[in-house]
Design a protein around this motif. Structure first.
Motif, PDB file in Angstrom:
ATOM      1  N   LYS A  18       1.611   3.532  -2.895  1.00 55.09           N
ATOM      2  CA  LYS A  18       0.380   5.246  -2.814  1.00 55.09           C
ATOM      3  C   LYS A  18      -0.605   4.851  -2.877  1.00 55.09           C
ATOM      4  O   LYS A  18      -2.152   6.597  -3.435  1.00 55.09           O
ATOM      5  CB  LYS A  18       1.304   6.079  -3.486  1.00 55.09           C
ATOM      6  CG  LYS A  18       3.035   6.586  -3.474  1.00 55.09           C
ATOM      7  CD  LYS A  18       3.036   7.391  -4.214  1.00 55.09           C
ATOM      8  CE  LYS A  18       4.608   8.364  -4.205  1.00 55.09           C
ATOM      9  NZ  LYS A  18       5.641   6.990  -4.614  1.00 55.09           N
ATOM     10  N   LEU A  19      -1.428   4.448  -2.019  1.00 54.41           N
ATOM     11  CA  LEU A  19      -2.418   4.439  -1.548  1.00 54.41           C
ATOM     12  C   LEU A  19      -3.531   4.889  -0.519  1.00 54.41           C
ATOM     13  O   LEU A  19      -2.717   4.673   0.638  1.00 54.41           O
ATOM     14  CB  LEU A  19      -2.896   2.686  -1.811  1.00 54.41           C
ATOM     15  CG  LEU A  19      -2.947   1.505  -2.621  1.00 54.41           C
ATOM     16  CD1 LEU A  19      -3.577   0.084  -2.529  1.00 54.41           C
ATOM     17  CD2 LEU A  19      -3.456   2.516  -3.826  1.00 54.41           C
ATOM     18  N   LYS A  20      -4.275   5.438  -0.635  1.00 57.17           N
ATOM     19  CA  LYS A  20      -5.225   6.432   0.026  1.00 57.17           C
ATOM     20  C   LYS A  20      -5.368   5.328   1.742  1.00 57.17           C
ATOM     21  O   LYS A  20      -5.972   3.988   1.154  1.00 57.17           O
ATOM     22  CB  LYS A  20      -5.858   7.357  -0.188  1.00 57.17           C
ATOM     23  CG  LYS A  20      -5.447   8.519  -0.817  1.00 57.17           C
ATOM     24  CD  LYS A  20      -6.414   9.272  -1.583  1.00 57.17           C
ATOM     25  CE  LYS A  20      -6.389  10.175  -2.384  1.00 57.17           C
ATOM     26  NZ  LYS A  20      -7.157  10.880  -3.171  1.00 57.17           N
ATOM     27  N   PRO A  21      -5.624   5.843   2.632  1.00 51.61           N
ATOM     28  CA  PRO A  21      -5.910   4.829   4.100  1.00 51.61           C
ATOM     29  C   PRO A  21      -7.870   4.255   3.892  1.00 51.61           C
ATOM     30  O   PRO A  21      -7.025   3.070   3.776  1.00 51.61           O
ATOM     31  CB  PRO A  21      -5.772   6.281   4.994  1.00 51.61           C
ATOM     32  CG  PRO A  21      -5.466   7.378   4.399  1.00 51.61           C
ATOM     33  CD  PRO A  21      -4.856   7.375   3.099  1.00 51.61           C
ATOM     34  N   MET A  22      -7.881   5.009   2.748  1.00 52.77           N
ATOM     35  CA  MET A  22      -9.361   4.856   2.883  1.00 52.77           C
ATOM     36  C   MET A  22      -9.590   3.491   1.591  1.00 52.77           C
ATOM     37  O   MET A  22     -10.524   2.901   1.618  1.00 52.77           O
ATOM     38  CB  MET A  22     -10.658   5.355   2.894  1.00 52.77           C
ATOM     39  CG  MET A  22     -10.994   6.188   3.899  1.00 52.77           C
ATOM     40  SD  MET A  22     -10.650   5.281   5.709  1.00 52.77           S
ATOM     41  CE  MET A  22     -12.643   5.019   5.019  1.00 52.77           C
ATOM     42  N   ALA A  23      -9.070   3.881   0.598  1.00 49.45           N
ATOM     43  CA  ALA A  23      -8.382   2.670  -0.312  1.00 49.45           C
ATOM     44  C   ALA A  23      -8.710   1.201  -0.659  1.00 49.45           C
ATOM     45  O   ALA A  23      -7.548   0.973   0.416  1.00 49.45           O
ATOM     46  CB  ALA A  23      -8.075   3.665  -1.674  1.00 49.45           C
ATOM     47  N   ARG A  53       0.611  -1.512   0.133  1.00 42.58           N
ATOM     48  CA  ARG A  53       0.248  -0.271   0.031  1.00 42.58           C
ATOM     49  C   ARG A  53       0.558   1.052   0.144  1.00 42.58           C
ATOM     50  O   ARG A  53       0.578   2.249  -0.536  1.00 42.58           O
ATOM     51  CB  ARG A  53      -1.053   0.329   1.233  1.00 42.58           C
ATOM     52  CG  ARG A  53      -2.083  -1.153   0.977  1.00 42.58           C
ATOM     53  CD  ARG A  53      -3.260  -1.133   1.762  1.00 42.58           C
ATOM     54  NE  ARG A  53      -3.823   0.297   2.214  1.00 42.58           N
ATOM     55  CZ  ARG A  53      -4.676   0.573   1.695  1.00 42.58           C
ATOM     56  NH1 ARG A  53      -5.591  -0.140   0.722  1.00 42.58           N
ATOM     57  NH2 ARG A  53      -5.480   1.220   1.739  1.00 42.58           N
ATOM     58  N   SER A  54       1.887   1.262   0.952  1.00 40.99           N
ATOM     59  CA  SER A  54       2.768   2.134   0.859  1.00 40.99           C
ATOM     60  C   SER A  54       3.497   2.518  -0.635  1.00 40.99           C
ATOM     61  O   SER A  54       3.669   3.856  -1.353  1.00 40.99           O
ATOM     62  CB  SER A  54       3.994   1.981   1.766  1.00 40.99           C
ATOM     63  OG  SER A  54       5.045   3.219   1.678  1.00 40.99           O
ATOM     64  N   ASP A  81      -7.213  -2.792  -1.661  1.00 40.45           N
ATOM     65  CA  ASP A  81      -6.378  -2.968  -2.244  1.00 40.45           C
ATOM     66  C   ASP A  81      -5.886  -2.782  -3.751  1.00 40.45           C
ATOM     67  O   ASP A  81      -7.384  -3.453  -3.515  1.00 40.45           O
ATOM     68  CB  ASP A  81      -5.975  -3.954  -1.198  1.00 40.45           C
ATOM     69  CG  ASP A  81      -5.088  -3.819   0.346  1.00 40.45           C
ATOM     70  OD1 ASP A  81      -5.376  -2.638   0.510  1.00 40.45           O
ATOM     71  OD2 ASP A  81      -5.437  -5.001   0.751  1.00 40.45           O
TER      72      ASP A  81
END
Length: 419
Positions: A264-269, A260-261, A271
């Motif tokens: 660069k996925l947003k917290p609520m996005a 996820r890092s 996987d």
């Protein structure tokens, strides 16, 4: 001691009467036992194949490693109402993500990158089509089984430098080289010359139809110069093996955070990758085998029902034919339980005879299939006990009513019935 002698006499007499029923009324008895034979054959055949397949599949799954996770685009078990197009739009794992995991992971013992494409492989005038070409990073042999019969694995310099070297399967060597030692020879893959440095040990096809015997393994850094790894149909995978003492859940949580890092996925996005493990395959096959077992019981159950009625019919006829004898036994002091168990034992013997015949047919079938195919099928002790137990139970159920009727006969009326 007296009880034991009575039991042995009962056993001997029941066996004698059951054998007499088979000999005197061969056709009637065999037709009646046919249902038991077919029922046991159907049930035990299903369970024998089931056990053999399950053993082979679990062996193949275990060879992948229970402590290995696979970072991929597609999950092995989608489930739910998740739209397929969301999976399709996901990006494939990349070599850059492999390096990020190698650099940042604290739970991984080894990490490797792999993918497969089908191509033609040539050596001089010989060619083999539709062969799986595996592109792998250097640590592939640390996360997946690579059993080399002759030659060697890639050196770090060959892997990282993208050298034109390959390890080939046993069938490839047989078809291309026809008895010649392949080590050091040049083959053509993607129209380029590649030097064979290793030969994989022959393993045959697994239950999924896969085999290393028809594979060519090449460093991914060599193949990436020949094909586009960003194509959607490549199907790349990052394989991660856990350190000793690290659970799959711990490593999965860490890998999820890293991926996820990196992406660069947003917290609520959600996987946009899947982390698969072999346990998902095992659970899927458990459900499949459960359905197969149920079908086996249903098919065999109808035959057993017919067979049970057949044995009950034999026992009713036997009671009628031996009514006079029962009257004499009772007049001489035979107890009801003795008469009851005498006929019940006879019913069990008949049922066991049919069941054992079904088991014998299954055993012969396993020998024939094992000789004619590469699939190892064996009749296990547990299935023999199951077939014997089911036959015993059918014998008890089929014979209990005729035996009870025989035990309740009035001795005077029974003796008069002889004329």
């Amino acid at each position: 001691m007296i009880r034991f002698l009575l039991f042995m006499r009962l056993f001997r007499e029941s066996f004698k009467f059951a054998l007499h029923a088979i000999i005197v009324n061969k056709l009637r008895t065999l037709l009646s036992l046919l249902g038991i034979t077919i029922g046991i054959f159907a049930i035990i055949t299903v369970f024998t194949i089931f056990d053999s397949m399950e053993s082979a599949i679990r062996k193949n799954i275990e060879s992948l490693g229970s402590n290995v996770l696979f970072v991929q685009k597609w999950p092995w078990s989608m489930g739910g109402d998740y739209p397929w197009w969301k999976y399709w739009r996901r990006p494939e794992p990349t070599l850059d993500e492999l390096r990020d995991i190698q650099r940042r992971s604290q739970t991984a013992e080894a990490v490797a990158f792999m993918f497969g494409v089908n191509r033609t492989v040539k050596y001089r005038n010989n060619a083999v089509e539709n062969i799986t070409i595996m592109g792998v990073s250097h640590d592939f042999n640390l996360v997946m089984p690579v059993d080399i019969e002759s030659g060697r694995y890639f050196t770090p310099q060959e892997s990282n430098g993208g050298r034109n070297v390959a390890i080939i399967g046993a069938d490839i060597a047989k078809d291309l080289f026809q008895g010649i030692d392949p080590i050091g020879k040049e083959i053509k893959v993607f129209g380029r010359k590649v030097v064979v440095i290793g030969l994989l040990k022959r393993e045959g096809q697994d239950m999924f139809g896969n085999s290393n015997d028809e594979q060519v393994i090449i460093p991914v850094d060599y193949i990436r110069s020949l094909i586009n790894l960003n194509r959607d149909d490549i199907g790349t995978t990052i394989v991660v093996k856990a350190r000793p003492g690290i659970s799959n859940e711990e490593m999965k949580d860490e890998l999820t955070g890293i991926m996820r890092s990196v992406r660069k996925l947003k917290p609520m996005a959600e996987d946009d990758f899947a982390i698969n493990e072999t346990d998902l395959i095992s659970k899927g096959f458990d459900q499949l085998f459960g359905v197969i077992a149920l079908v086996g019981w249903i098919i065999g159950g109808f035959s057993l029902l017919v067979g049970g009625f057949g044995i009950a019919n034999i026992m009713f006829v036997s009671v009628r034919e031996r009514t006079h004898q029962i009257g004499i036994q009772k007049s001489l002091g035979a107890k009801r339980w003795f008469i009851l168990f005498e006929f019940l034992f006879e019913s069990v013997f008949l049922s066991l005879f049919g069941g054992l015949l079904g088991l014998l047919i299954v055993f012969a079938g396993t020998l024939i299939i094992s000789q004619l195919t590469s699939m190892a099928i064996s009749l296990t002790a547990s299935n023999i006990l199951l077939g014997t137990g089911v036959s015993f139970f059918i014998g008890i159920v089929s014979g209990i009513i005729p035996a009870w009727i025989a035990s309740r006969l009035d001795p005077v009326v029974a003796i008069r019935a002889s004329g």
